[in-house]
Every structure is written in structure tokens, then in C-alpha cells.
Design a protein around this motif. Sequence first.
Motif, PDB file in Angstrom:
ATOM      1  N   SER A  29      52.991 179.686  61.957  1.00 30.54           N
ATOM      2  CA  SER A  29      52.727 178.607  62.900  1.00 30.54           C
ATOM      3  C   SER A  29      53.979 178.296  63.717  1.00 30.54           C
ATOM      4  CB  SER A  29      52.256 177.360  62.140  1.00 30.54           C
ATOM      5  OG  SER A  29      52.090 176.279  63.014  1.00 30.54           O
ATOM      6  N   MET A  30      55.129 178.378  63.045  1.00 33.28           N
ATOM      7  CA  MET A  30      56.404 178.124  63.713  1.00 33.28           C
ATOM      8  C   MET A  30      56.658 179.162  64.804  1.00 33.28           C
ATOM      9  SD  MET A  30      60.071 177.782  61.833  1.00 33.28           S
ATOM     10  CE  MET A  30      59.365 176.851  60.475  1.00 33.28           C
ATOM     11  N   MET A  31      56.312 180.425  64.522  1.00 32.00           N
ATOM     12  CA  MET A  31      56.587 181.498  65.477  1.00 32.00           C
ATOM     13  C   MET A  31      55.508 181.637  66.546  1.00 32.00           C
ATOM     14  SD  MET A  31      58.344 184.628  63.326  1.00 32.00           S
ATOM     15  CE  MET A  31      57.002 184.901  62.170  1.00 32.00           C
ATOM     16  N   PHE A  32      54.228 181.483  66.152  1.00 30.98           N
ATOM     17  CA  PHE A  32      53.127 181.784  67.074  1.00 30.98           C
ATOM     18  C   PHE A  32      52.275 180.567  67.443  1.00 30.98           C
ATOM     19  CE2 PHE A  32      54.137 185.719  64.847  1.00 30.98           C
ATOM     20  CZ  PHE A  32      54.256 186.609  65.888  1.00 30.98           C
ATOM     21  N   GLY A  33      52.682 179.381  66.997  1.00 29.84           N
ATOM     22  CA  GLY A  33      51.892 178.186  67.298  1.00 29.84           C
ATOM     23  C   GLY A  33      50.586 178.189  66.525  1.00 29.84           C
ATOM     24  N   ASN A  34      49.518 177.719  67.178  1.00 30.61           N
ATOM     25  CA  ASN A  34      48.214 177.643  66.494  1.00 30.61           C
ATOM     26  C   ASN A  34      47.381 178.899  66.705  1.00 30.61           C
ATOM     27  OD1 ASN A  34      47.657 177.356  69.176  1.00 30.61           O
ATOM     28  ND2 ASN A  34      46.497 175.454  68.999  1.00 30.61           N
ATOM     29  N   LYS A  35      47.977 179.963  67.225  1.00 29.52           N
ATOM     30  CA  LYS A  35      47.235 181.203  67.472  1.00 29.52           C
ATOM     31  C   LYS A  35      47.623 182.273  66.461  1.00 29.52           C
ATOM     32  CE  LYS A  35      46.717 180.325  72.413  1.00 29.52           C
ATOM     33  NZ  LYS A  35      47.042 180.803  73.774  1.00 29.52           N
TER      34      LYS A  35
END
Length: 630
Positions: free
Chosen positions: A597-603
Amino acid sequence: MVKLNRFIQFNDETIDANQLLLYERLGRALADAPYLELTERKLFELQPKEGGISLSVFWRHRPEEITHMGRLSDVYLMTAGFWKNFSVSDWLKFRQQYERHHLRKFAEELLLMLEEFRLMDLVEKQRPGTSRAFSVRRQLLLQFHYDRLVSNFKKGFYADALMDQLFITLHDSMFAQSTVEWELPIEQIHLIASYATDATSTSQMMNVVDRIIFMIEEVIEQDLIHQYYAIGDSISEETAAFHFHDGMKEAEKGEPEVKETIDEVFRTWHRENESESGVHLEYELEHGRAGRGDGSNVAEGNENAEIQETGTGESEGNESGQWSDEEHEQTDKKIAQKKAGKEFGKEHAHVVFEEKVVEAVSNEANKIKLLKWREEHKPYIRSFVEEMKKRIEMKEDARRTGLPKGRLSPKLTTILVDERPRPFYRKNIPSDKLDAVFGLLVDGSASMMDKLDETKKAVLMFHDVLRQLAVPHEISSYYEDANHATKELQPNVFGLMHTFMEQRQDNGLSILSFETNEDNRDGFAIRWMTRRLLARPEKNKFLLVFSDGEPSAFGYDRNGILDTREAVMEAEKQGISVIHLFLASEEPTDDQRALFSMMFGNKSAASHSVENFTDQTLRILRKLLAIAIG
């Protein structure tokens, strides 16, 4: 690529990439330095050569609000305080003055502590909004020094104890009763320290330090044991002055003026790095000056001299045939490799990369496997493709009504009812193609070996679905050659399994021929694919990343998370949707989910087992194609 579970949790900590980027942008704005980069280290400090500043780990393992305020105070203090109001020239003179003194470290860190006190007050007056963060800073650091005072004194670390005492004196009370029995004229030292409240420059603080050192140098014999400030360590005569080539004469060098502020030091190093990063400066030159040779090293020619050595160039026109096949191969490889430079981010300045087509291994085992997997996928792909085509047809049949021109609508009541009637309609222009393009990056690191077949199966389905829908797509693996990676050179390879130019060509065997290698540099790979997608004319652009953990490459361990997040945000800003699929043989942990989540957000999606890779791939494609259809 999967991160090991280390034996203590502290060593397995990760940073919040979004927050760190927020602090970095704030620092850039306050310092008016768009090139500034931010990291986290033991103590807050500056790195002019790298163009970076560091937050202190002191603020970790505290309530979230305290951590945030503490880190903000570091940013405020360095960029709005030390950046433009700390005298570099005075600092260099001071260091030279105490170079051989037995309390050298104490003197230097005391000056930095006094400057911290002065600059916190200065920044608060200029920017009242910073007072809350500085209030938290004072409170936490006072508690730290109160706790350390008695401990350092009992251990006989008198220089450290005096640092604690002076911090308390400056930030708490000039008249506070000391908790230890000093054999020093502590009241007089307190009085001298009180002059810091009226100081307005680094040189005035230097005078305060000189007076304190004079009072204690004959009593305290041992220098500091611990380090409290690292902000001055990287500011030396080397960083504060221009570099001239060793071979230049003194007259040619000009006046090597020392910079006055940290701002000037950083900007100089930034300009030098920018100007010396091109191919035209790949020599041992630093600062050249126009001038004529003095002729001292000339040698007289001799037309009768024997030829001792011959050489040939690397131009295409050279057909001398003097090269061996091995030399040709090495030269071809050099030509194929591209230098990343700073275009792909500072973390990849020493990366060279090549784009190699994955050769299809057309053996019996691969052919059987390909037929078997496609037979298993056939019913799912058929229903999926039919579903997408129906959605496209429904979109095509839809009418746009209420237009001022076009086909006349059978319902003409609007002519009588409306003041400005619009009785016309148009059918949407039929199209059998989706206005979308896909790029798929597949992690090629060694940790993918145990799930390689399942990954190939998912990638094959991705390829077959988009091929049948005539959607342009590109599939590439990415990895770093860890065996040959050094500080100066990090070779990376993109294994092309299917390219945009190949359109509907069947590259199933190329996908099955993909193999794992060593490390992975995710941020670099995402930027590489982003540039390829931006060159495409399609409206909807999607970038998928299939990986099984966090980035891991030479010098890319902790910074890789932040760099990957930054690469994702850059792509999103340019209209490219980045989606991540975590490939694992078991359910991801909460820590892993937080990391993705930290690297790619909610995707970011995750499969519960290796058997679900293809199902997850199909779900992701369904959602993305639905977006493209509208």
C-alpha cells in the motif's frame, strides 16, 4: 525480492514513503531548492555532495503525532534555519581553531547546539506556524538530556554531562538547580551560556563557546563519548570551495572563494554534478580554463621511427578484419547498453540497461505445456472476450440525444414544448477496438523461482486475452545483474517477451522461455515502462507490475521503497494507472500489505496461493477493460 524476516523487528522496519515524500517537498519549498532529496539516518544531517538532507531516527517508536511533529521540526530547522542562516566560513575557521584541542568534539557540538537554539527561535519568529513542532522538539529533547545527565555524570563522561546540562540551561531555565555536584564554576558557565539568547550570528556563538572552553579545559580531560549533532560533519573545506584540476597552475585557478551559507554550498555542488554528468565530460577533468600549452612536454618527431603498435577504431566503416569474434561481441554489447543517468531518478544514476528479446525455446516440453495451459484457459478466455465484446457493442449502440443537428428524432414534442428545441440525435461511431494500451512488468529476481510456472501461466492468459481483443500490450521481465553490480555500475536487463510493435503476434513460447535471474530495481523499471507507454497514442494507459515482495538491488535496499512510490506517483500524474499484483505462495501478512500500500497506494492486489495467479489476473483485466470501455 521477498524480504527476509529478521531476528528482531527493529531491523525489519520500513519507512512511510508518502510521509517522507511530503517532508521532502516541504523541505524543497522552504529551502527553495527543487533538487533537494530527503532520507532518514541516525542523526539529522546534510550531504552537499549528494544534494540531500536526513531526518533523525530519534523520533521513531513514539505516538504518531509526536513522530510527525519531531520530523517536521528537523525539516524546519535544517531548511528554514541552518540552510540560509548558518555561516559556513565561520564554521570552517572554528574547526581549524580547535583541530588539535583535546575537547575538539565537545567544542564543535556545543557550537551546533547553540546554533540550534538560535535558529529555532529565529524560524519561529519568521514562521509562527512552526512553534508547535518546535515545542514538541524541546519537550522530547529536554526529557532525553534530563535522563542522560545523571547517567553520564556517574560514568565519568563529564563532557557529555555538561552538554546535557547546557541544553537544559538553554531550553528550560537559566536558574534551574543542577541535579549533580559539579567541580566546575557551573554558575559562571550558566551565565556565559545566557549570552546565547542575544546572539544573532554564528560568529557570536563562537565567542560563547570559546569562553566556556576556557572555563573547563583544565578540568575536563576527556572529550565527548557520544555524538549529538552530525550536521557539520559534511561541511569541510573540500565541500565549501570549488575543485580545480590538480594539473592547473595557481594563476589559472582564480580565487577559490569559500561559500558563506549551506544554501550556496548545496547549489554549487548541484551545478557541478549537473555540468559533469554528460558524456562530454567523461574524462579526468574537473574545471578547465582556456589557455595555451607551455610546450614543456613536447617531443621531437622522427620519421624513421619504428611502428611499435597499431590500433583500429570502432566505426562501422572499419572492415580491417583485425577484431576477434569475442571483441565484436563485447563491442556490440556496449552499443546495446544504455545509460540511465539522472533521467530515471538519482537512485539510478549509475545504472546501465539493455533491452533483450527473450528467445523462444521451441522444445517439446514447452510446446506441450503451452497447449495444455491454453486448453485449460480456453473456456475462461472465451467467456471473458465475449463479455467484453458485448460491453463494447452496448457502448456503440448508445445514442447521444438532444443535439442541435444530426438525425431527426421520432419524438418531436420537444419542438412544441421547449423554447430552444434540440430534436436531433447521433449514433456513436462504431469501433471494434478498445482505446487502451497495457504494459506488464514481471519481476525477474531469484525469489520468483519457486512460483515461475504459475507466473508464466498468468502472463500467458494476460497475453491471450489482450491479443484476442486486439489491445496493444508489451510484456517484459526486469532484473539487475547482481554478480557484476558495483558502486560505479549497476547493469540491468529488460527481457522483452512481447512488444507493442508485434501487435497480435503469438508470443506464447517466448513467455514460457522467461527465466529468473538476480535482483530487482522496481522504481527504475516502472519509469522505463512509463516512458514507453507515454509514447503511445491510446487514451487509457495501464501499467501492471507482477512481483513477490519489495525492491532489492545494489545500494537500493531502504531507498527502494521510497523510489518505487515516487515512480508510481510520477506515472499516475502523467495519466498512467499503475496496478500491482503480489505473487506469493501464501496469504500476505499485514506488514506486507502495508508495504505494498505504501508503494502502490490502493491499487495493489494479492493472491492467496499460487493457483490463484491467473484468477487475479483475469479480475484485474476485467476491471481495467471496463474502465477503458467507459
